[in-house]
Scaffold this motif. Structure first.
Motif, PDB file in Angstrom:
ATOM      1  N   ARG A 162      -2.910  -0.863  41.447  1.00 48.14           N
ATOM      2  CA  ARG A 162      -1.592  -0.322  41.985  1.00 48.14           C
ATOM      3  C   ARG A 162      -1.640   1.247  41.348  1.00 48.14           C
ATOM      4  NH1 ARG A 162       0.643  -5.300  40.501  1.00 48.14           N
ATOM      5  NH2 ARG A 162       1.395  -4.304  38.756  1.00 48.14           N
ATOM      6  N   TYR A 163      -2.043   1.437  40.341  1.00 46.80           N
ATOM      7  CA  TYR A 163      -2.064   2.936  39.730  1.00 46.80           C
ATOM      8  C   TYR A 163      -3.091   3.732  40.559  1.00 46.80           C
ATOM      9  CZ  TYR A 163       1.214   2.085  35.955  1.00 46.80           C
ATOM     10  OH  TYR A 163       2.261   1.597  35.152  1.00 46.80           O
ATOM     11  N   LEU A 164      -4.111   3.215  40.719  1.00 44.18           N
ATOM     12  CA  LEU A 164      -5.362   3.873  41.240  1.00 44.18           C
ATOM     13  C   LEU A 164      -4.846   4.244  42.896  1.00 44.18           C
ATOM     14  CD1 LEU A 164      -8.107   5.138  41.185  1.00 44.18           C
ATOM     15  CD2 LEU A 164      -9.064   2.838  42.165  1.00 44.18           C
ATOM     16  N   THR A 165      -4.405   3.384  43.580  1.00 42.39           N
ATOM     17  CA  THR A 165      -4.046   3.567  45.081  1.00 42.39           C
ATOM     18  C   THR A 165      -2.880   4.478  44.985  1.00 42.39           C
ATOM     19  OG1 THR A 165      -4.562   1.322  45.471  1.00 42.39           O
ATOM     20  CG2 THR A 165      -3.170   2.407  47.051  1.00 42.39           C
ATOM     21  N   ARG A 166      -1.715   4.553  43.879  1.00 41.48           N
ATOM     22  CA  ARG A 166      -0.666   5.336  43.897  1.00 41.48           C
ATOM     23  C   ARG A 166      -1.182   6.631  43.711  1.00 41.48           C
ATOM     24  NH1 ARG A 166       3.327   3.469  39.593  1.00 41.48           N
ATOM     25  NH2 ARG A 166       3.257   1.771  41.080  1.00 41.48           N
ATOM     26  N   TYR A 167      -1.869   6.936  42.910  1.00 39.69           N
ATOM     27  CA  TYR A 167      -2.246   8.305  42.309  1.00 39.69           C
ATOM     28  C   TYR A 167      -3.387   8.801  43.642  1.00 39.69           C
ATOM     29  CZ  TYR A 167      -0.789   7.644  37.982  1.00 39.69           C
ATOM     30  OH  TYR A 167       0.413   7.593  36.696  1.00 39.69           O
ATOM     31  N   THR A 168      -4.021   8.039  44.076  1.00 36.58           N
ATOM     32  CA  THR A 168      -4.951   8.351  45.389  1.00 36.58           C
ATOM     33  C   THR A 168      -3.983   8.974  46.571  1.00 36.58           C
ATOM     34  OG1 THR A 168      -6.589   6.965  44.641  1.00 36.58           O
ATOM     35  CG2 THR A 168      -6.705   7.617  47.039  1.00 36.58           C
ATOM     36  N   LEU A 169      -3.056   8.195  47.026  1.00 37.28           N
ATOM     37  CA  LEU A 169      -2.165   8.660  47.979  1.00 37.28           C
ATOM     38  C   LEU A 169      -1.452   9.931  47.429  1.00 37.28           C
ATOM     39  CD1 LEU A 169      -0.673   5.281  49.264  1.00 37.28           C
ATOM     40  CD2 LEU A 169      -2.484   6.707  50.357  1.00 37.28           C
ATOM     41  N   ALA A 170      -0.674   9.928  46.415  1.00 47.25           N
ATOM     42  CA  ALA A 170      -0.212  11.010  45.809  1.00 47.25           C
ATOM     43  C   ALA A 170      -0.919  12.444  45.946  1.00 47.25           C
ATOM     44  CB  ALA A 170       0.355  11.018  44.617  1.00 47.25           C
ATOM     45  N   GLY A 171      -2.443  12.190  45.646  1.00 53.35           N
ATOM     46  CA  GLY A 171      -3.261  13.290  45.715  1.00 53.35           C
ATOM     47  C   GLY A 171      -3.509  13.636  47.076  1.00 53.35           C
ATOM     48  N   ALA A 172      -3.603  12.772  48.031  1.00 55.31           N
ATOM     49  CA  ALA A 172      -4.045  13.046  49.459  1.00 55.31           C
ATOM     50  C   ALA A 172      -2.702  13.785  50.061  1.00 55.31           C
ATOM     51  CB  ALA A 172      -4.135  11.501  50.158  1.00 55.31           C
ATOM     52  N   VAL A 173      -1.302  13.389  49.556  1.00 58.02           N
ATOM     53  CA  VAL A 173      -0.337  14.011  50.397  1.00 58.02           C
ATOM     54  C   VAL A 173      -0.387  15.435  49.844  1.00 58.02           C
ATOM     55  CG1 VAL A 173       2.102  14.160  50.064  1.00 58.02           C
ATOM     56  CG2 VAL A 173       0.862  11.994  50.459  1.00 58.02           C
ATOM     57  N   VAL A 174      -0.637  15.889  48.686  1.00 61.51           N
ATOM     58  CA  VAL A 174      -0.636  16.958  47.917  1.00 61.51           C
ATOM     59  C   VAL A 174      -1.686  17.625  48.589  1.00 61.51           C
ATOM     60  CG1 VAL A 174      -0.994  18.437  45.996  1.00 61.51           C
ATOM     61  CG2 VAL A 174       0.435  16.385  45.782  1.00 61.51           C
ATOM     62  N   MET A 175      -2.874  17.205  48.679  1.00 64.23           N
ATOM     63  CA  MET A 175      -3.916  17.989  49.431  1.00 64.23           C
ATOM     64  C   MET A 175      -3.591  18.251  51.002  1.00 64.23           C
ATOM     65  SD  MET A 175      -7.541  16.191  48.111  1.00 64.23           S
ATOM     66  CE  MET A 175      -8.443  17.476  49.067  1.00 64.23           C
ATOM     67  N   ILE A 176      -3.007  17.197  51.595  1.00 60.48           N
ATOM     68  CA  ILE A 176      -2.426  17.642  52.892  1.00 60.48           C
ATOM     69  C   ILE A 176      -1.615  18.929  52.916  1.00 60.48           C
ATOM     70  CG2 ILE A 176      -1.262  16.560  55.187  1.00 60.48           C
ATOM     71  CD1 ILE A 176      -2.678  14.171  54.325  1.00 60.48           C
ATOM     72  N   LEU A 177      -0.576  18.779  52.275  1.00 58.48           N
ATOM     73  CA  LEU A 177       0.519  20.026  52.120  1.00 58.48           C
ATOM     74  C   LEU A 177      -0.217  21.279  51.637  1.00 58.48           C
ATOM     75  CD1 LEU A 177       3.564  18.038  50.367  1.00 58.48           C
ATOM     76  CD2 LEU A 177       3.292  18.528  52.812  1.00 58.48           C
ATOM     77  N   ILE A 178      -1.124  21.166  50.849  1.00 56.49           N
ATOM     78  CA  ILE A 178      -1.797  22.396  50.417  1.00 56.49           C
ATOM     79  C   ILE A 178      -2.727  22.858  51.643  1.00 56.49           C
ATOM     80  CG2 ILE A 178      -3.380  23.710  49.106  1.00 56.49           C
ATOM     81  CD1 ILE A 178      -2.543  21.843  46.882  1.00 56.49           C
ATOM     82  N   ALA A 179      -3.462  22.116  52.423  1.00 54.70           N
ATOM     83  CA  ALA A 179      -4.043  22.272  53.472  1.00 54.70           C
ATOM     84  C   ALA A 179      -3.163  22.774  54.793  1.00 54.70           C
ATOM     85  CB  ALA A 179      -5.083  21.056  54.102  1.00 54.70           C
ATOM     86  N   CYS A 180      -2.000  22.330  54.957  1.00 56.98           N
ATOM     87  CA  CYS A 180      -1.050  22.656  56.003  1.00 56.98           C
ATOM     88  C   CYS A 180      -0.780  24.120  55.600  1.00 56.98           C
ATOM     89  CB  CYS A 180       0.044  21.998  56.103  1.00 56.98           C
ATOM     90  SG  CYS A 180      -0.302  20.089  56.699  1.00 56.98           S
ATOM     91  N   GLY A 181      -0.490  24.251  54.344  1.00 60.52           N
ATOM     92  CA  GLY A 181       0.010  25.766  53.976  1.00 60.52           C
ATOM     93  C   GLY A 181      -1.154  26.903  54.280  1.00 60.52           C
ATOM     94  N   ILE A 182      -2.391  26.462  53.863  1.00 63.14           N
ATOM     95  CA  ILE A 182      -3.556  27.450  53.931  1.00 63.14           C
ATOM     96  C   ILE A 182      -3.838  27.339  55.191  1.00 63.14           C
ATOM     97  CG2 ILE A 182      -6.003  27.721  53.353  1.00 63.14           C
ATOM     98  CD1 ILE A 182      -5.459  26.364  50.637  1.00 63.14           C
ATOM     99  N   GLY A 183      -3.724  26.279  56.017  1.00 62.77           N
ATOM    100  CA  GLY A 183      -4.198  26.182  57.499  1.00 62.77           C
ATOM    101  C   GLY A 183      -3.247  27.102  58.328  1.00 62.77           C
ATOM    102  N   PHE A 184      -1.984  27.218  58.154  1.00 64.90           N
ATOM    103  CA  PHE A 184      -1.011  27.963  58.683  1.00 64.90           C
ATOM    104  C   PHE A 184      -1.312  29.419  58.481  1.00 64.90           C
ATOM    105  CE2 PHE A 184       2.989  30.039  58.931  1.00 64.90           C
ATOM    106  CZ  PHE A 184       3.638  29.736  60.348  1.00 64.90           C
TER     107      PHE A 184
END
Length: 464
Positions: A162-184
Motif C-alpha cells: 500500500r505504501y509503495l503504491t501510494r508513493y508511486t502514485l504521488a510521485g507520478a502526479v508530481v511528475m505530471i504536474l511538473i511536466a505540464c508546467g515545463i511542457g506549457f
C-alpha cells in the motif's frame, strides 16, 4: 454535408506529448521497476531458502554418520530447532523404514523459546502449502526430509504494498504536474516562432512588407530558419513590388513619348498643317519601331516570368562560336570610337544553345557599347579555370554604383544614369541574360567601380 475536423494548435500538441511522456515515465516505468524488483527479490529468497535446506540436509547426514548409522531424536531436535528462518514451514524427518523421527511444526518454531509446543493436525491443506522432498545421503537411503512451506499471499506485506503504491502514485502526479508546467513553457516557446511566422505571412499577403524585429530567436535551428525565411520572403516581395512599380512608371513614360510624337505628326498631316514628307513619315516609323522594341522586351519578360525559356544544348567550341559574334560588333565599336579587342583561348568546349547564348553575348556587348564613352576600351576574354569556362566582358565605361550593383540582375531594375531615352532600356535585359546563363547551368556576376568601368563574368561547365 461533412463537418471539417478542427485542428488543434501546435502548443496543445506539444503539451499533450509532454503529458504522455510524463505518464509513461511517472507510472509505467516505476510500476515496471517495482514489478521487476519484486520478482528478483522473490527469486533471491527462494534461492537462499534452497541453500539453507541443502545445508540442513548436509548437517543431518553428518549427524547420522557420527551416531553410527542411527537417528537420535534429541540431536535431531537440536539441529532443527535453531532455525527460525524457516518461518511458516513444517519439516519432517523420515527414516529408511518410513518411520517419522521428528516433525518440526510452525507453531513449535514460534513457541520453542517459550519451552512449550502444541500439537498440529497432520493433515495439511495442499492448496495452501508447497511440498518439497529431500533425500538424505548420496548413495545409501538413510532417510528423507519432507518440507511443507505455507504459501504467503505475497512476498511483501500488504501494508508495504500500500505504501509503495501510494508513493508511486504521488510521485507520478508530481511528475505530471511538473511536466505540464515545463511542457506549457516549452510548447509556448516552440510554437511562438510558428505563430509569428503565420502572422507575418498574413501581413505579407496583405502587402504589408515592413520588416519586423527578429532579434529574439528561439534557439531552434529549424524555427529560426523559418523565421528568417519569412522575413527574406517579405523583403524580396517588397523589392519586387518596388521594381514593378518603377516598371509601370517607366513603361508609361516610354509609351507616352513615341505615341505622342506619332499622334502629333499624324494629326498635323491629317489637318493639312504639315505635308506628308518622307522625313515626317520616317519619324513616325522610327517611333513605332521604338514602341515595338519596348513591347518585345515586355514579351521577353513575360516568357521569363512564365519560365518558358527552353534551350537545346549541343557541344560547342567556344572560341569558334565567339569569334564571329565579336567580329560582328567590331564595326559598331569602331563607329562609336571605342577600342575593341578580345583574347580567346582554344580547346574549350561547352554545351550551349547557340542562338540563345548569342543573345547573352549581344546584350552584354550592347551594354558595354552604350555605357562606354569615346576612346574607351572594351575587351572580351575566354579562358579556363579548373573545369570551368570563363567569359569576361570588360569595359572602361561609366560603371555602376555600389548601391545599384546588387540589383542590376533584378527584373525591371534600371540605374538612375540609364533613365534616358538615349541609353535607357526597359530594365529586363540583364534579368534575361541571368536566366539564360542559369538555364545553361552557369553563373553570371558583375564587378564594377563607379566612373572606372564594369566587368561581367560568365562561368560555364566545361566538357572534359
Amino acid at each position: 454535408m461533412t463537418m471539417k475536423k478542427k485542428a488543434s494548435s501546435l502548443r496543445s500538441q506539444f503539451l499533450k506529448l509532454y503529458v504522455l511522456l510524463a505518464i509513461l515515465s511517472g507510472i509505467v516505468v516505476p510500476a515496471l521497476s517495482t514489478w521487476l524488483s519484486i520478482k528478483a527479490f522473490g527469486a533471491l529468497i527462494i534461492q537462499r531458502r534452497q541453500e539453507d535446506i541443502n545445508n540442513l540436509a548436509e548437517a543431518l547426514t553428518t549427524l547420522y554418520n557420527e551416531e553410527g548409522g542411527i537417528w537420535k531424536r534429541r540431536r535431531v531436535m537440536d539441529i532443527l530447532h535453531p532455525a527460525p528462518q524457516w518461518g511458516n514451514m513444517r519439516i519432517s524427518l523420515i527414516d529408511a523404514n518410513e518411520r517419522e523421527i521428528f516433525t518440526l511444526r510452525p507453531l513449535q518454531q514460534a513457541n520453542h523459546r517459550g519451552g512449550h509446543s502444541e500439537p498440529e493436525d497432520n493433515k495439511l491443506d495442499k492448496s495452501e502449502y508447497e511440498f518439497t522432498t529431500l533425500k538424505l545421503g548420496s548413495k545409501p537411503n538413510i532417510g528423507r526430509l519432507e518440507i511443507a512451506r505455507q504459501l504467503p499471499p505475497n512476498i511483501f506485506s500488504s501494508s508495504f504494498m500500500r505504501y509503495l503504491t501510494r508513493y508511486t502514485l504521488a510521485g507520478a502526479v508530481v511528475m505530471i504536474l511538473i511536466a505540464c508546467g515545463i511542457g506549457f513553457f516549452v510548447a509556448g516557446k516552440l510554437s511562438r516562432p510558428v505563430i509569428n511566422a503565420i502572422e507575418r505571412t498574413r501581413k505579407i499577403s496583405k502587402r504589408n512588407y515592413e520588416p519586423e524585429d527578429i532579434s529574439e530567436l528561439s534557439g531552434v535551428q529549424e524555427l529560426d530558419e523559418l523565421t528568417q525565411s519569412v522575413e527574406d520572403l517579405g523583403r524580396s516581395l517588397s523589392r519586387q513590388e518596388e521594381l514593378r512599380r518603377r516598371l509601370m512608371i517607366d513603361i508609361a513614360h516610354e509609351l507616352r513619348t513615341p505615341l505622342t510624337v506619332t499622334r502629333t505628326q499624324i494629326e498635323a498631316i491629317a489637318d493639312g498643317v504639315l505635308e506628308p514628307t518622307p522625313e515626317r513619315l520616317n519619324l513616325c516609323v522610327n517611333e513605332m519601331q521604338r514602341l515595338g522594341g519596348l513591347i518585345a522586351n515586355v514579351e521577353a519578360l513575360s516568357r521569363l516570368e512564365g519560365e518558358t525559356l527552353a534551350i537545346k544544348k549541343e557541344k560547342t567550341d567556344m572560341k569558334s562560336f565567339l569569334e564571329p559574334v565579336l567580329e560582328t560588333f567590331r564595326p559598331i565599336f569602331e563607329k562609336s570610337g571605342i577600342n575593341f579587342s578580345h583574347e580567346l583561348d582554344g580547346n574549350i568546349y561547352c554545351e550551349i544553345d547557340r542562338e540563345n547564348f548569342r543573345h547573352v553575348i549581344d546584350n552584354l556587348l550592347s551594354n558595354a557599347q552604350r555605357y562606354t564613352d569615346k576612346n574607351g576600351n572594351v575587351n572580351v576574354k575566354l579562358h579556363r579555370e579548373n573545369n570551368s569556362a570563363i567569359i569576361e566582358v570588360q569595359d572602361t565605361g561609366i560603371g555602376i554604383s555600389e548601391k545599384d550593383l546588387p540589383n542590376i540582375f533584378e527584373r525591371f531594375y534600371r540605374t538612375d544614369e540609364s533613365r534616358t531615352r538615349v541609353t535607357g532600356g526597359s530594365g529586363v535585359g540583364l534579368a534575361i541574360v541571368k536566366a539564360a546563363v542559369e538555364a545553361h547551368g552557369g553563373k553570371i556576376s558583375a564587378k564594377s567601380v563607379k566612373g572606372e568601368g564594369s566587368c561581367f563574368v560568365i562561368t560555364l561547365q566545361m566538357l572534359v
